[in-house]
Write a protein that holds these residues in place. Structure first.
Motif, PDB file in Angstrom:
ATOM      1  N   GLN A   1       0.833  -1.199   0.000  1.00  0.00           N
ATOM      2  CA  GLN A   1       0.000   0.000   0.000  1.00  0.00           C
ATOM      3  C   GLN A   1       0.864   1.243   0.000  1.00  0.00           C
ATOM      4  O   GLN A   1       1.996   1.243   0.471  1.00  0.00           O
ATOM      5  N   VAL A   2       0.291   2.287  -0.566  1.00  0.00           N
ATOM      6  CA  VAL A   2       0.977   3.575  -0.642  1.00  0.00           C
ATOM      7  C   VAL A   2       0.034   4.644  -0.134  1.00  0.00           C
ATOM      8  O   VAL A   2      -1.157   4.635  -0.453  1.00  0.00           O
ATOM      9  N   GLN A   3       0.556   5.549   0.667  1.00  0.00           N
ATOM     10  CA  GLN A   3      -0.223   6.680   1.149  1.00  0.00           C
ATOM     11  C   GLN A   3       0.291   7.952   0.482  1.00  0.00           C
ATOM     12  O   GLN A   3       1.506   8.133   0.319  1.00  0.00           O
ATOM     13  N   VAL A   4      -0.655   8.800   0.126  1.00  0.00           N
ATOM     14  CA  VAL A   4      -0.335  10.029  -0.610  1.00  0.00           C
ATOM     15  C   VAL A   4      -0.978  11.204   0.103  1.00  0.00           C
ATOM     16  O   VAL A   4      -2.196  11.204   0.331  1.00  0.00           O
ATOM     17  N   VAL A   5      -0.184  12.192   0.458  1.00  0.00           N
ATOM     18  CA  VAL A   5      -0.705  13.361   1.165  1.00  0.00           C
ATOM     19  C   VAL A   5      -0.216  14.628   0.486  1.00  0.00           C
ATOM     20  O   VAL A   5       0.996  14.839   0.350  1.00  0.00           O
ATOM     21  N   GLU A   6      -1.164  15.461   0.059  1.00  0.00           N
ATOM     22  CA  GLU A   6      -0.817  16.731  -0.588  1.00  0.00           C
ATOM     23  C   GLU A   6      -0.905  17.869   0.421  1.00  0.00           C
ATOM     24  O   GLU A   6      -1.662  17.791   1.402  1.00  0.00           O
ATOM     25  N   SER A   7      -0.179  18.917   0.131  1.00  0.00           N
ATOM     26  CA  SER A   7      -0.272  20.134   0.928  1.00  0.00           C
ATOM     27  C   SER A   7       0.175  21.305   0.075  1.00  0.00           C
ATOM     28  O   SER A   7       0.762  21.116  -0.996  1.00  0.00           O
ATOM     29  N   GLY A   8      -0.100  22.504   0.579  1.00  0.00           N
ATOM     30  CA  GLY A   8       0.409  23.704  -0.079  1.00  0.00           C
ATOM     31  C   GLY A   8      -0.614  24.520  -0.834  1.00  0.00           C
ATOM     32  O   GLY A   8      -0.294  25.602  -1.333  1.00  0.00           O
ATOM     33  N   GLY A   9      -1.839  24.029  -0.921  1.00  0.00           N
ATOM     34  CA  GLY A   9      -2.851  24.811  -1.608  1.00  0.00           C
ATOM     35  C   GLY A   9      -3.215  26.067  -0.840  1.00  0.00           C
ATOM     36  O   GLY A   9      -2.830  26.232   0.320  1.00  0.00           O
ATOM     37  N   GLY A  10      -3.952  26.931  -1.494  1.00  0.00           N
ATOM     38  CA  GLY A  10      -4.366  28.148  -0.823  1.00  0.00           C
ATOM     39  C   GLY A  10      -4.970  29.143  -1.786  1.00  0.00           C
ATOM     40  O   GLY A  10      -5.271  28.818  -2.933  1.00  0.00           O
ATOM     41  N   LEU A  11      -5.120  30.362  -1.289  1.00  0.00           N
ATOM     42  CA  LEU A  11      -5.703  31.449  -2.064  1.00  0.00           C
ATOM     43  C   LEU A  11      -4.605  32.425  -2.456  1.00  0.00           C
ATOM     44  O   LEU A  11      -3.870  32.919  -1.590  1.00  0.00           O
ATOM     45  N   VAL A  12      -4.475  32.667  -3.744  1.00  0.00           N
ATOM     46  CA  VAL A  12      -3.477  33.613  -4.247  1.00  0.00           C
ATOM     47  C   VAL A  12      -4.144  34.520  -5.276  1.00  0.00           C
ATOM     48  O   VAL A  12      -5.251  34.244  -5.736  1.00  0.00           O
ATOM     49  N   GLN A  13      -3.437  35.566  -5.627  1.00  0.00           N
ATOM     50  CA  GLN A  13      -3.945  36.482  -6.645  1.00  0.00           C
ATOM     51  C   GLN A  13      -3.312  36.170  -7.996  1.00  0.00           C
ATOM     52  O   GLN A  13      -2.269  35.505  -8.073  1.00  0.00           O
ATOM     53  N   VAL A  14      -3.942  36.665  -9.029  1.00  0.00           N
ATOM     54  CA  VAL A  14      -3.433  36.445 -10.379  1.00  0.00           C
ATOM     55  C   VAL A  14      -1.985  36.936 -10.477  1.00  0.00           C
ATOM     56  O   VAL A  14      -1.653  38.014  -9.995  1.00  0.00           O
ATOM     57  N   GLY A  26       4.817   4.391   2.621  1.00  0.00           N
ATOM     58  CA  GLY A  26       4.393   3.015   2.416  1.00  0.00           C
ATOM     59  C   GLY A  26       5.380   2.278   1.530  1.00  0.00           C
ATOM     60  O   GLY A  26       6.578   2.550   1.559  1.00  0.00           O
ATOM     61  N   ASN A  27       4.872   1.391   0.718  1.00  0.00           N
ATOM     62  CA  ASN A  27       5.716   0.591  -0.163  1.00  0.00           C
ATOM     63  C   ASN A  27       6.035   1.388  -1.422  1.00  0.00           C
ATOM     64  O   ASN A  27       5.292   1.370  -2.400  1.00  0.00           O
ATOM     65  N   THR A  28       7.150   2.105  -1.379  1.00  0.00           N
ATOM     66  CA  THR A  28       7.487   3.023  -2.466  1.00  0.00           C
ATOM     67  C   THR A  28       8.580   2.491  -3.374  1.00  0.00           C
ATOM     68  O   THR A  28       9.144   3.240  -4.170  1.00  0.00           O
ATOM     69  N   SER A  29       8.866   1.219  -3.284  1.00  0.00           N
ATOM     70  CA  SER A  29      10.017   0.682  -4.018  1.00  0.00           C
ATOM     71  C   SER A  29       9.763   0.479  -5.503  1.00  0.00           C
ATOM     72  O   SER A  29      10.702   0.371  -6.280  1.00  0.00           O
ATOM     73  N   ASN A  30       8.508   0.432  -5.931  1.00  0.00           N
ATOM     74  CA  ASN A  30       8.209   0.157  -7.336  1.00  0.00           C
ATOM     75  C   ASN A  30       7.337   1.241  -7.970  1.00  0.00           C
ATOM     76  O   ASN A  30       6.439   0.943  -8.748  1.00  0.00           O
ATOM     77  N   ILE A  31       7.661   2.477  -7.648  1.00  0.00           N
ATOM     78  CA  ILE A  31       6.902   3.582  -8.222  1.00  0.00           C
ATOM     79  C   ILE A  31       7.321   3.801  -9.673  1.00  0.00           C
ATOM     80  O   ILE A  31       8.512   3.928  -9.964  1.00  0.00           O
ATOM     81  N   ASN A  96      -0.974  11.887  -7.699  1.00  0.00           N
ATOM     82  CA  ASN A  96      -1.241  10.468  -7.945  1.00  0.00           C
ATOM     83  C   ASN A  96       0.061   9.723  -8.186  1.00  0.00           C
ATOM     84  O   ASN A  96       1.001  10.249  -8.761  1.00  0.00           O
ATOM     85  N   VAL A  97       0.092   8.508  -7.714  1.00  0.00           N
ATOM     86  CA  VAL A  97       1.292   7.674  -7.768  1.00  0.00           C
ATOM     87  C   VAL A  97       0.949   6.384  -8.492  1.00  0.00           C
ATOM     88  O   VAL A  97      -0.030   5.715  -8.145  1.00  0.00           O
ATOM     89  N   ASP A  98       1.729   6.057  -9.492  1.00  0.00           N
ATOM     90  CA  ASP A  98       1.540   4.817 -10.243  1.00  0.00           C
ATOM     91  C   ASP A  98       2.592   3.807  -9.799  1.00  0.00           C
ATOM     92  O   ASP A  98       3.790   4.070  -9.896  1.00  0.00           O
ATOM     93  N   VAL A  99       2.129   2.671  -9.292  1.00  0.00           N
ATOM     94  CA  VAL A  99       3.019   1.684  -8.702  1.00  0.00           C
ATOM     95  C   VAL A  99       2.906   0.371  -9.463  1.00  0.00           C
ATOM     96  O   VAL A  99       1.803  -0.053  -9.812  1.00  0.00           O
ATOM     97  N   ALA A 100       4.036  -0.258  -9.695  1.00  0.00           N
ATOM     98  CA  ALA A 100       4.062  -1.553 -10.385  1.00  0.00           C
ATOM     99  C   ALA A 100       4.063  -2.684  -9.368  1.00  0.00           C
ATOM    100  O   ALA A 100       4.757  -2.612  -8.346  1.00  0.00           O
ATOM    101  N   TYR A 101       3.300  -3.717  -9.663  1.00  0.00           N
ATOM    102  CA  TYR A 101       3.239  -4.897  -8.817  1.00  0.00           C
ATOM    103  C   TYR A 101       3.418  -6.144  -9.676  1.00  0.00           C
ATOM    104  O   TYR A 101       3.174  -6.139 -10.877  1.00  0.00           O
ATOM    105  N   SER A 102       3.842  -7.203  -9.011  1.00  0.00           N
ATOM    106  CA  SER A 102       3.944  -8.501  -9.664  1.00  0.00           C
ATOM    107  C   SER A 102       3.435  -9.548  -8.695  1.00  0.00           C
ATOM    108  O   SER A 102       3.893  -9.631  -7.549  1.00  0.00           O
ATOM    109  N   SER A 103       2.489 -10.361  -9.166  1.00  0.00           N
ATOM    110  CA  SER A 103       1.913 -11.377  -8.297  1.00  0.00           C
ATOM    111  C   SER A 103       1.535 -12.593  -9.122  1.00  0.00           C
ATOM    112  O   SER A 103       0.795 -12.473 -10.101  1.00  0.00           O
TER     113      SER A 103
END
Length: 123
Positions: A1-14, A26-31, A96-103
């Motif tokens: 499993q992989v956990q993804v957490v974003e931050s940094g958004g907000g209100l800005v002007q043009v 989490g398991n980030t070895s096969n991203i 978003n994170v794309d992870v490869a698996y083999s089973s």
């Protein structure tokens, strides 16, 4: 499993800048790749930027020249530097994170998404 957490958004002007961060754990070895998408109200989700495991980057047409994606492999963090923001950049931004698996001899990929971070650009 992989956990993804974003931050940094907000209100800005043009014309202002904003930096979004995405921390992956989490398991980030096969991203395969890590990217940012966005979705504005009533619109379809669209690619903002993506960075592959070998460092190749790609951007949505609207993002080229204004946005920069970068990856810190040691910290499993991806940042999106957004410059010269415009009203139309207002959206929820998702990492978003794309992870490869083999089973059992079967290779497949799975996408993991964060909850999103709101970016609002005002005039």
């Amino acid at each position: 499993q992989v956990q993804v957490v974003e931050s940094g958004g907000g209100l800005v002007q043009v014309g202002e800048s904003l930096t979004l961060s995405c921390v992956i754990s989490g398991n980030t070895s096969n991203i395969n790749s890590i990217g940012w998408d966005r979705q504005a109200p009533g619109e379809v989700r669209e690619l903002v930027a993506v960075v592959t495991n070998n460092g190749r980057t790609d951007y949505g047409d609207f993002a080229r020249g204004r946005f920069t994606i970068s990856r810190d492999n040691n910290r499993n963090t991806v940042t999106l530097q957004m410059n010269n923001l415009q009203l139309e950049d207002t959206a929820v931004y998702y990492c978003n994170v794309d992870v490869a698996y083999s089973s059992g001899g079967l290779n497949y990929e799975k996408n993991y998404w964060g909850q999103g971070t709101q970016v609002t650009v005002s005039s």
